[in-house]
Motif scaffolding. Sequence first.
Motif, mmCIF file in Angstrom:
data_model
loop_
_atom_site.group_PDB
_atom_site.id
_atom_site.type_symbol
_atom_site.label_atom_id
_atom_site.label_comp_id
_atom_site.label_asym_id
_atom_site.label_seq_id
_atom_site.Cartn_x
_atom_site.Cartn_y
_atom_site.Cartn_z
ATOM 1 N N UNK A 119 -13.186 -13.834 -13.719
ATOM 2 C CA UNK A 119 -13.687 -14.644 -12.612
ATOM 3 C C UNK A 119 -12.799 -14.479 -11.383
ATOM 4 N N UNK A 120 -11.513 -14.205 -11.586
ATOM 5 C CA UNK A 120 -10.608 -14.009 -10.450
ATOM 6 C C UNK A 120 -10.973 -12.744 -9.684
ATOM 7 N N UNK A 121 -11.291 -11.650 -10.404
ATOM 8 C CA UNK A 121 -11.725 -10.424 -9.733
ATOM 9 C C UNK A 121 -12.954 -10.692 -8.875
ATOM 10 N N UNK A 122 -13.933 -11.355 -9.477
ATOM 11 C CA UNK A 122 -15.221 -11.549 -8.811
ATOM 12 C C UNK A 122 -15.077 -12.483 -7.606
ATOM 13 N N UNK A 123 -14.353 -13.582 -7.776
ATOM 14 C CA UNK A 123 -14.218 -14.528 -6.664
ATOM 15 C C UNK A 123 -13.289 -13.992 -5.580
ATOM 16 N N UNK A 124 -12.278 -13.213 -5.955
ATOM 17 C CA UNK A 124 -11.409 -12.608 -4.938
ATOM 18 C C UNK A 124 -12.200 -11.605 -4.107
ATOM 19 N N UNK A 125 -13.038 -10.812 -4.763
ATOM 20 C CA UNK A 125 -13.852 -9.870 -3.994
ATOM 21 C C UNK A 125 -14.820 -10.603 -3.070
ATOM 22 N N UNK A 126 -15.395 -11.686 -3.556
ATOM 23 C CA UNK A 126 -16.315 -12.450 -2.714
ATOM 24 C C UNK A 126 -15.587 -12.995 -1.474
ATOM 25 N N UNK A 127 -14.365 -13.471 -1.656
ATOM 26 C CA UNK A 127 -13.595 -13.995 -0.524
ATOM 27 C C UNK A 127 -13.275 -12.894 0.484
ATOM 28 N N UNK A 128 -12.922 -11.716 -0.022
ATOM 29 C CA UNK A 128 -12.628 -10.577 0.858
ATOM 30 C C UNK A 128 -13.870 -10.165 1.631
ATOM 31 N N UNK A 129 -14.987 -10.050 0.935
ATOM 32 C CA UNK A 129 -16.223 -9.624 1.598
ATOM 33 C C UNK A 129 -16.693 -10.641 2.627
ATOM 34 N N UNK A 130 -16.483 -11.912 2.356
ATOM 35 C CA UNK A 130 -16.860 -12.938 3.339
ATOM 36 C C UNK A 130 -16.100 -12.731 4.647
ATOM 37 N N UNK A 131 -14.809 -12.424 4.547
ATOM 38 C CA UNK A 131 -14.008 -12.183 5.753
ATOM 39 C C UNK A 131 -14.489 -10.941 6.485
ATOM 40 N N UNK A 132 -14.721 -9.858 5.750
ATOM 41 C CA UNK A 132 -15.127 -8.601 6.372
ATOM 42 C C UNK A 132 -16.514 -8.699 7.001
ATOM 43 N N UNK A 133 -17.450 -9.263 6.274
ATOM 44 C CA UNK A 133 -18.836 -9.296 6.765
ATOM 45 C C UNK A 133 -19.018 -10.246 7.935
ATOM 46 N N UNK A 134 -18.204 -11.298 7.977
ATOM 47 C CA UNK A 134 -18.323 -12.223 9.102
ATOM 48 C C UNK A 134 -17.885 -11.566 10.406
ATOM 49 N N UNK A 135 -16.938 -10.628 10.312
ATOM 50 C CA UNK A 135 -16.415 -9.968 11.513
ATOM 51 C C UNK A 135 -17.060 -8.616 11.779
ATOM 52 N N UNK A 136 -17.508 -7.922 10.723
ATOM 53 C CA UNK A 136 -18.081 -6.580 10.867
ATOM 54 C C UNK A 136 -19.380 -6.484 10.061
ATOM 55 N N UNK A 137 -20.413 -7.210 10.473
ATOM 56 C CA UNK A 137 -21.654 -7.235 9.680
ATOM 57 C C UNK A 137 -22.356 -5.883 9.605
ATOM 58 N N UNK A 138 -22.070 -4.985 10.517
ATOM 59 C CA UNK A 138 -22.733 -3.685 10.508
ATOM 60 C C UNK A 138 -22.034 -2.632 9.674
ATOM 61 N N UNK A 139 -20.869 -2.943 9.137
ATOM 62 C CA UNK A 139 -20.117 -1.961 8.365
ATOM 63 C C UNK A 139 -20.590 -1.919 6.913
ATOM 64 N N UNK A 140 -20.394 -0.769 6.279
ATOM 65 C CA UNK A 140 -20.656 -0.638 4.849
ATOM 66 C C UNK A 140 -19.446 -1.147 4.068
ATOM 67 N N UNK A 141 -19.697 -1.515 2.826
ATOM 68 C CA UNK A 141 -18.637 -2.009 1.945
ATOM 69 C C UNK A 141 -18.800 -1.363 0.577
#
Length: 264
Positions: free
Chosen positions: A41-63
């Motif tokens: 669950x730590x892997x999954x929730x940590x990735x979700x937290x990272x993606x939230x930061x990235x997508x909020x600032x760079x919604x047009x980028x690939x991940x």
Amino acid sequence: MTIDDLELAIAAAEAGAAVVRSHFGTRLDRFAKGGGDFATVADIEAERAILDVLRSARPGDAVHGEESGRSGGGDRTWLVDPLCGTLNYAAGAMLVAVNVALRTPAGTAVAVSADPFAREVFWTAAGGPAHVRDREGQAVLVPSAQSVLVDVNLDPPFPNGPAFHPARLLADPAFGERFRPRVVSTTLAVAWVAAGRRAAYVTDGALRDSVHFTPGIALCEAAGCVVTGLRGEPLHTGAGGLLVAADAPTHAALLEIIERQFRP
């Protein structure tokens, strides 16, 4: 105010590191990924937290996330490894890294490897040196072979097997005479070469655009380490893999030992 790519990568890695710390020592459900690998669950929730930061600032980028796979399009791709060292972590060991990098057509634009428990962030941006930031401030990374410690990655897959297996390095007398082996099983050890805490790092594998290895490779290149493939070839060519050393003599000595392990 617009945040630049480096600041964004650091913020994303720190968000993931906070999640990793919050789950440490708790009961961790495991989610099988095949081949004996698993996520928690730590892997999954940590990735979700990272993606939230990235997508909020760079919604047009690939991940490309270790747990969620690829999403989005364009020529800018964020590589995300939310918890490198999951088996260590699940066993109660604090040997893990949170890795974030941005790949563009020109190469790795920014790279960050965070140690959630030491509260250190290793980072670099294209064209600049590599740095470490902790609670005391920040400093430029300076490689050194003085420790003679060499990390050997023994996690599969081993695409050069059976001709080569990294475990055979440990049995070569010349390896033990010159170096001291370590097996920490997290790419945090790659950043440690850039920081002068390890003399070298050795792994087999196909590492192009790897969510695990891209940040550490970029850090080592920026710090001035000798970075090649397993047999001294340019990265991502020939036998592949990675041999990164603090200096040329260390690289040459390890290359000679590695070459002896390859069997017809």
